[in-house]
Write a protein that holds these residues in place. Sequence first.
Motif, PDB file in Angstrom:
ATOM      1  N   PRO A  20     -10.745 -10.958  37.662  1.00 32.89           N
ATOM      2  CA  PRO A  20     -11.599 -11.261  36.520  1.00 32.89           C
ATOM      3  C   PRO A  20     -10.756 -11.855  35.388  1.00 32.89           C
ATOM      4  O   PRO A  20      -9.624 -11.405  35.141  1.00 32.89           O
ATOM      5  CB  PRO A  20     -12.170  -9.895  36.121  1.00 32.89           C
ATOM      6  N   ALA A  21     -11.297 -12.851  34.721  1.00 31.02           N
ATOM      7  CA  ALA A  21     -10.556 -13.512  33.651  1.00 31.02           C
ATOM      8  C   ALA A  21     -11.513 -14.033  32.587  1.00 31.02           C
ATOM      9  O   ALA A  21     -12.686 -14.306  32.863  1.00 31.02           O
ATOM     10  CB  ALA A  21      -9.733 -14.672  34.208  1.00 31.02           C
ATOM     11  N   THR A  22     -11.001 -14.155  31.373  1.00 34.96           N
ATOM     12  CA  THR A  22     -11.720 -14.838  30.303  1.00 34.96           C
ATOM     13  C   THR A  22     -11.106 -16.220  30.148  1.00 34.96           C
ATOM     14  O   THR A  22      -9.880 -16.356  30.027  1.00 34.96           O
ATOM     15  CB  THR A  22     -11.629 -14.067  28.982  1.00 34.96           C
ATOM     16  N   PHE A  23     -11.949 -17.221  30.180  1.00 37.36           N
ATOM     17  CA  PHE A  23     -11.497 -18.608  30.080  1.00 37.36           C
ATOM     18  C   PHE A  23     -11.751 -19.151  28.673  1.00 37.36           C
ATOM     19  O   PHE A  23     -12.846 -18.987  28.131  1.00 37.36           O
ATOM     20  CB  PHE A  23     -12.229 -19.492  31.086  1.00 37.36           C
ATOM     21  N   ILE A  24     -10.742 -19.802  28.130  1.00 40.64           N
ATOM     22  CA  ILE A  24     -10.885 -20.549  26.878  1.00 40.64           C
ATOM     23  C   ILE A  24     -10.714 -22.013  27.242  1.00 40.64           C
ATOM     24  O   ILE A  24      -9.610 -22.446  27.608  1.00 40.64           O
ATOM     25  CB  ILE A  24      -9.833 -20.135  25.841  1.00 40.64           C
ATOM     26  N   ARG A  25     -11.803 -22.774  27.179  1.00 37.91           N
ATOM     27  CA  ARG A  25     -11.725 -24.192  27.548  1.00 37.91           C
ATOM     28  C   ARG A  25     -11.580 -25.030  26.282  1.00 37.91           C
ATOM     29  O   ARG A  25     -12.507 -25.136  25.474  1.00 37.91           O
ATOM     30  CB  ARG A  25     -12.961 -24.626  28.326  1.00 37.91           C
ATOM     31  N   CYS A  26     -10.405 -25.629  26.115  1.00 39.50           N
ATOM     32  CA  CYS A  26     -10.130 -26.443  24.944  1.00 39.50           C
ATOM     33  C   CYS A  26     -10.732 -27.845  25.094  1.00 39.50           C
ATOM     34  O   CYS A  26     -10.826 -28.372  26.203  1.00 39.50           O
ATOM     35  CB  CYS A  26      -8.623 -26.565  24.738  1.00 39.50           C
ATOM     36  N   ALA A  27     -11.113 -28.429  23.974  1.00 40.61           N
ATOM     37  CA  ALA A  27     -11.685 -29.774  23.978  1.00 40.61           C
ATOM     38  C   ALA A  27     -10.578 -30.825  23.929  1.00 40.61           C
ATOM     39  O   ALA A  27      -9.503 -30.592  23.371  1.00 40.61           O
ATOM     40  CB  ALA A  27     -12.615 -29.950  22.783  1.00 40.61           C
ATOM     41  N   GLY A  28     -10.860 -31.955  24.536  1.00 36.29           N
ATOM     42  CA  GLY A  28      -9.951 -33.086  24.460  1.00 36.29           C
ATOM     43  C   GLY A  28      -8.988 -33.156  25.628  1.00 36.29           C
ATOM     44  O   GLY A  28      -8.475 -32.140  26.091  1.00 36.29           O
ATOM     45  N   CYS A  29      -8.766 -34.367  26.126  1.00 39.82           N
ATOM     46  CA  CYS A  29      -7.813 -34.583  27.207  1.00 39.82           C
ATOM     47  C   CYS A  29      -7.213 -35.974  27.060  1.00 39.82           C
ATOM     48  O   CYS A  29      -7.894 -36.899  26.603  1.00 39.82           O
ATOM     49  CB  CYS A  29      -8.488 -34.440  28.576  1.00 39.82           C
ATOM     50  N   ILE A  66      -7.191 -17.167  30.608  1.00 38.88           N
ATOM     51  CA  ILE A  66      -6.744 -18.484  31.076  1.00 38.88           C
ATOM     52  C   ILE A  66      -7.163 -19.514  30.034  1.00 38.88           C
ATOM     53  O   ILE A  66      -8.355 -19.660  29.731  1.00 38.88           O
ATOM     54  CB  ILE A  66      -7.357 -18.835  32.438  1.00 38.88           C
ATOM     55  N   ILE A  67      -6.180 -20.213  29.482  1.00 35.97           N
ATOM     56  CA  ILE A  67      -6.456 -21.269  28.511  1.00 35.97           C
ATOM     57  C   ILE A  67      -6.365 -22.593  29.244  1.00 35.97           C
ATOM     58  O   ILE A  67      -5.326 -22.951  29.804  1.00 35.97           O
ATOM     59  CB  ILE A  67      -5.468 -21.213  27.333  1.00 35.97           C
ATOM     60  N   THR A  68      -7.474 -23.307  29.266  1.00 38.75           N
ATOM     61  CA  THR A  68      -7.581 -24.512  30.073  1.00 38.75           C
ATOM     62  C   THR A  68      -8.206 -25.627  29.254  1.00 38.75           C
ATOM     63  O   THR A  68      -8.329 -25.530  28.031  1.00 38.75           O
ATOM     64  CB  THR A  68      -8.368 -24.201  31.372  1.00 38.75           C
ATOM     65  N   GLY A  69      -8.621 -26.687  29.899  1.00 45.08           N
ATOM     66  CA  GLY A  69      -9.191 -27.798  29.154  1.00 45.08           C
ATOM     67  C   GLY A  69     -10.062 -28.660  30.041  1.00 45.08           C
ATOM     68  O   GLY A  69     -10.618 -28.160  31.027  1.00 45.08           O
ATOM     69  N   GLY A  70      -9.970 -29.924  29.716  1.00 42.81           N
ATOM     70  CA  GLY A  70      -9.115 -30.639  28.799  1.00 42.81           C
ATOM     71  C   GLY A  70      -7.623 -30.320  28.954  1.00 42.81           C
ATOM     72  O   GLY A  70      -7.164 -29.899  29.990  1.00 42.81           O
ATOM     73  N   GLU A  71      -6.920 -30.602  27.872  1.00 46.22           N
ATOM     74  CA  GLU A  71      -5.480 -30.355  27.818  1.00 46.22           C
ATOM     75  C   GLU A  71      -5.151 -29.506  26.595  1.00 46.22           C
ATOM     76  O   GLU A  71      -5.107 -30.014  25.468  1.00 46.22           O
ATOM     77  CB  GLU A  71      -4.712 -31.676  27.784  1.00 46.22           C
ATOM     78  N   PRO A  72      -4.901 -28.205  26.796  1.00 47.58           N
ATOM     79  CA  PRO A  72      -4.646 -27.305  25.659  1.00 47.58           C
ATOM     80  C   PRO A  72      -3.462 -27.712  24.792  1.00 47.58           C
ATOM     81  O   PRO A  72      -3.466 -27.485  23.577  1.00 47.58           O
ATOM     82  CB  PRO A  72      -4.377 -25.955  26.338  1.00 47.58           C
ATOM     83  N   LEU A  73      -2.434 -28.332  25.396  1.00 47.47           N
ATOM     84  CA  LEU A  73      -1.227 -28.644  24.643  1.00 47.47           C
ATOM     85  C   LEU A  73      -1.425 -29.770  23.634  1.00 47.47           C
ATOM     86  O   LEU A  73      -0.544 -30.026  22.806  1.00 47.47           O
ATOM     87  CB  LEU A  73      -0.086 -28.990  25.601  1.00 47.47           C
ATOM     88  N   ILE A  95      -1.658 -20.629  30.839  1.00 51.44           N
ATOM     89  CA  ILE A  95      -2.065 -21.930  30.315  1.00 51.44           C
ATOM     90  C   ILE A  95      -2.086 -22.938  31.450  1.00 51.44           C
ATOM     91  O   ILE A  95      -1.107 -23.077  32.191  1.00 51.44           O
ATOM     92  CB  ILE A  95      -1.098 -22.421  29.218  1.00 51.44           C
ATOM     93  N   GLU A  96      -3.209 -23.629  31.608  1.00 52.38           N
ATOM     94  CA  GLU A  96      -3.309 -24.713  32.583  1.00 52.38           C
ATOM     95  C   GLU A  96      -3.068 -26.037  31.866  1.00 52.38           C
ATOM     96  O   GLU A  96      -3.723 -26.332  30.864  1.00 52.38           O
ATOM     97  CB  GLU A  96      -4.685 -24.708  33.243  1.00 52.38           C
TER      98      GLU A  96
END
Length: 202
Positions: A20-29, A66-73, A95-96
Amino acid sequence: MNIIEIFSSISGEGLRQGLPATFIRCAGCNLQCAWCDTPESQGAGTGMSIGEVVSAVSAGMPRYVIITGGEPLLQKEELTALLVALRDAGYCIEIETNGTLPFTDVQEFATVSMDIKCPSSGEESDVALLADLRPEDSVKFVVMDRTDCLYAQKVIESHDIAGTVFISPVWGGNYREIADFILEEGIEARFQLQLHKSIGVK
């Protein structure tokens, strides 16, 4: 931060697949992969403060984020502040990233799951970043066909990769062909299907 969505689900891939995980999907790529399965992440998203993001994460049960996107960086300054807040709150973080931007300054707070873009994606990652992966990190090659497999093989065999290596077929591709390629070539990589798509969750 500019955020597309925050939600809880089962981790579908990577080292902690099935948890189980919480996902944070960042905007922008900064890429536009041909087989991108989250095109909504190309949008502007919703502006949220670090406190608002942490509050949304704490509303769920999983302690793995899990911090994902897009591109979190692309949001490095805000991302770093978020990582500090999540670490201080006791979360385990991954971080993905699409393998185009340096990530060493966030490894203090999180493990890194780096993509290497293969030819079918129409994009290209910076393979020099593979040298910065640690044993606790990972790299993923999403492959569509034999051309992609041959590219992945070349990169794997020409780089000293400290982290776990995954080869993951594009969803709906010829999984058996890719598995056979790994076996026949003796590639030191872990074959992995996208669990979340198999069970019909995000």
